[in-house]
Design a protein around this motif. Sequence first.
Motif, PDB file in Angstrom:
ATOM      1  N   THR A   7       0.849  -1.197   0.000  1.00 49.81           N
ATOM      2  CA  THR A   7       0.000   0.000   0.000  1.00 49.81           C
ATOM      3  C   THR A   7       0.879   1.240   0.000  1.00 49.81           C
ATOM      4  OG1 THR A   7      -0.066   0.156   2.412  1.00 49.81           O
ATOM      5  CG2 THR A   7      -1.711  -1.260   1.354  1.00 49.81           C
ATOM      6  N   SER A   8       0.308   2.338  -0.461  1.00 55.59           N
ATOM      7  CA  SER A   8       1.079   3.589  -0.527  1.00 55.59           C
ATOM      8  C   SER A   8       1.546   4.016   0.855  1.00 55.59           C
ATOM      9  CB  SER A   8       0.241   4.696  -1.155  1.00 55.59           C
ATOM     10  OG  SER A   8      -0.079   4.394  -2.485  1.00 55.59           O
ATOM     11  N   TYR A   9       0.613   4.001   1.819  1.00 55.99           N
ATOM     12  CA  TYR A   9       0.966   4.432   3.165  1.00 55.99           C
ATOM     13  C   TYR A   9       1.979   3.491   3.812  1.00 55.99           C
ATOM     14  CZ  TYR A   9       0.346   6.054   7.978  1.00 55.99           C
ATOM     15  OH  TYR A   9       0.558   6.542   9.242  1.00 55.99           O
ATOM     16  N   GLY A  10       1.751   2.190   3.667  1.00 59.48           N
ATOM     17  CA  GLY A  10       2.685   1.223   4.241  1.00 59.48           C
ATOM     18  C   GLY A  10       4.070   1.351   3.633  1.00 59.48           C
ATOM     19  N   ASN A  11       4.115   1.522   2.314  1.00 54.05           N
ATOM     20  CA  ASN A  11       5.402   1.666   1.638  1.00 54.05           C
ATOM     21  C   ASN A  11       6.117   2.929   2.093  1.00 54.05           C
ATOM     22  OD1 ASN A  11       7.413   0.994  -0.241  1.00 54.05           O
ATOM     23  ND2 ASN A  11       6.527   2.361  -1.758  1.00 54.05           N
ATOM     24  N   ALA A  12       5.345   4.021   2.247  1.00 50.44           N
ATOM     25  CA  ALA A  12       5.940   5.278   2.699  1.00 50.44           C
ATOM     26  C   ALA A  12       6.488   5.144   4.110  1.00 50.44           C
ATOM     27  CB  ALA A  12       4.898   6.398   2.643  1.00 50.44           C
ATOM     28  N   ARG A  33      -7.994  -4.674 -14.379  1.00 50.91           N
ATOM     29  CA  ARG A  33      -7.201  -5.006 -13.178  1.00 50.91           C
ATOM     30  C   ARG A  33      -6.216  -3.867 -12.930  1.00 50.91           C
ATOM     31  NH1 ARG A  33      -2.405  -7.508 -11.795  1.00 50.91           N
ATOM     32  NH2 ARG A  33      -1.845  -7.845 -13.996  1.00 50.91           N
ATOM     33  N   VAL A  34      -6.120  -3.430 -11.704  1.00 48.39           N
ATOM     34  CA  VAL A  34      -5.211  -2.343 -11.335  1.00 48.39           C
ATOM     35  C   VAL A  34      -3.794  -2.897 -11.201  1.00 48.39           C
ATOM     36  CG1 VAL A  34      -4.681  -0.544  -9.640  1.00 48.39           C
ATOM     37  CG2 VAL A  34      -7.066  -1.118 -10.161  1.00 48.39           C
ATOM     38  N   LEU A  35      -2.850  -2.271 -11.898  1.00 47.80           N
ATOM     39  CA  LEU A  35      -1.461  -2.742 -11.883  1.00 47.80           C
ATOM     40  C   LEU A  35      -0.669  -2.187 -10.698  1.00 47.80           C
ATOM     41  CD1 LEU A  35      -0.643  -2.359 -15.678  1.00 47.80           C
ATOM     42  CD2 LEU A  35      -1.248  -4.453 -14.462  1.00 47.80           C
ATOM     43  N   TYR A  36      -0.954  -0.964 -10.318  1.00 52.53           N
ATOM     44  CA  TYR A  36      -0.180  -0.301  -9.273  1.00 52.53           C
ATOM     45  C   TYR A  36      -1.121   0.489  -8.361  1.00 52.53           C
ATOM     46  CZ  TYR A  36       3.063  -0.794 -13.223  1.00 52.53           C
ATOM     47  OH  TYR A  36       3.772  -1.266 -14.284  1.00 52.53           O
ATOM     48  N   ALA A  52      -3.387  -1.845  -5.982  1.00 55.49           N
ATOM     49  CA  ALA A  52      -2.899  -2.858  -6.908  1.00 55.49           C
ATOM     50  C   ALA A  52      -3.707  -4.153  -6.780  1.00 55.49           C
ATOM     51  CB  ALA A  52      -1.416  -3.127  -6.645  1.00 55.49           C
ATOM     52  N   ASP A  53      -4.005  -4.750  -7.943  1.00 56.71           N
ATOM     53  CA  ASP A  53      -4.669  -6.054  -8.066  1.00 56.71           C
ATOM     54  C   ASP A  53      -6.185  -6.011  -7.857  1.00 56.71           C
ATOM     55  OD1 ASP A  53      -2.308  -7.401  -8.671  1.00 56.71           O
ATOM     56  OD2 ASP A  53      -1.847  -7.673  -6.537  1.00 56.71           O
ATOM     57  N   GLU A  54      -6.752  -4.857  -7.520  1.00 58.65           N
ATOM     58  CA  GLU A  54      -8.216  -4.834  -7.402  1.00 58.65           C
ATOM     59  C   GLU A  54      -8.839  -4.757  -8.805  1.00 58.65           C
ATOM     60  OE1 GLU A  54     -10.205  -1.449  -5.751  1.00 58.65           O
ATOM     61  OE2 GLU A  54      -8.535  -0.101  -6.216  1.00 58.65           O
ATOM     62  N   LEU A  55     -10.088  -5.160  -8.921  1.00 54.75           N
ATOM     63  CA  LEU A  55     -10.819  -5.142 -10.190  1.00 54.75           C
ATOM     64  C   LEU A  55     -11.849  -4.013 -10.164  1.00 54.75           C
ATOM     65  CD1 LEU A  55     -11.420  -8.967 -10.708  1.00 54.75           C
ATOM     66  CD2 LEU A  55      -9.664  -7.536 -11.758  1.00 54.75           C
TER      67      LEU A  55
END
Length: 366
Positions: free
Chosen positions: A114-119, A312-315, A329-332
């Motif tokens: 996730t964006s927040y987790g990655n940050a 499908r969401v890539l990022y 990412a990966d949601e439809l």
Amino acid sequence: MDFNSMNSKFKKFAGEASTVFNRAVQFTEEKLGTAEKTELDAHFENLLQRADKTKLWTENIKRATEALIQPNPNQRMEDMLYEKLEKRKKDRMTYYETLGNCMVDAGHDFGPGTSYGNALVKCGQAQIQIGNAEREFVSTTINNFLTPLYNFLEGDMKTILKEKKLLEVKRLDLDAAKSRLRKAKSTTTTQQAEADLRTAQSEFDRQSEITKILLEGINSTHAHHLRCLNDFIEAQTKFYAQCQQYMTDLQKQLGSYNVNSSAGVPGSTVGGGGVGASGAGLNSSSSAPLRPSAPPAIQVTAPSPTEKKQARVLYDYDAADSSELSLLADELIMVYKVQGLDPDWLMAERNTQRGKVPVTYLEVLE
């Protein structure tokens, strides 16, 4: 113990007691202004004043530097006791390392995908780097700056104070001998007083020379402390430069960070755009494009204006404003074209949420 030995020890004790008494009388009369006092020359007085200032400010600088590298007074006291008992400094994490580990753990718990987790993971790693740099700065400061100051106070300065105190004793003995000579009545008493005065003057002169040599050594002390000060400033400069570099690198990793958008979690709505979050360039999967202007990672087949297709969401993608839809990412999701919309964008729907999304973040499914 025989009588002669006892008698000898008694006379020695009586002589010492008499000397101490004479010093006390001389000191009291000087304070009352009823007795003369041997004055030291101006150069000697200047040396004494400079030594006192050196002791005072060395103690203050040492204390303030210790507070700088360990602001917590309780931990300073604990470190001091631990060092005295264990003969080594207690090893503990810096505040930066504590914060960094907390951020990294939180990022992994939220999910580095996730964006927040990655940050959080990236910020935590930067904090740990700063903590390591601070640890190196503290170690260098202790070895190259604090330890020389401590050694001076516990070594040379204590010797100077000891000899200075002894000089004061010799001065009191000299002035007491002068006083006895002035008060002498008989020839025998005068001769003895003169002999005592010569001895006292010789001892005073000798002690003055010893003390003066030690006091003049303060010049070398100042030169040494100047080199130590340069080492401290060099270590501080290096530490701040490392912090600046780590923060600059972190900003580059985070990319453009939109603090006005909301967190990228499906299901929350902000205006018509759904979910917003931290910076749009934070994507944990391999390198996602920062903005739709980047070339597409895959060949995208866009639906016709009236046709909706699943994608499908890539990022991860964080909405920049209320007209966009945040993605994970990966949601439809369902996507379709809208007349007048930039070709780099598609309209997307997720349940009741709707907003435009960049084509480069999607894989449209047939």
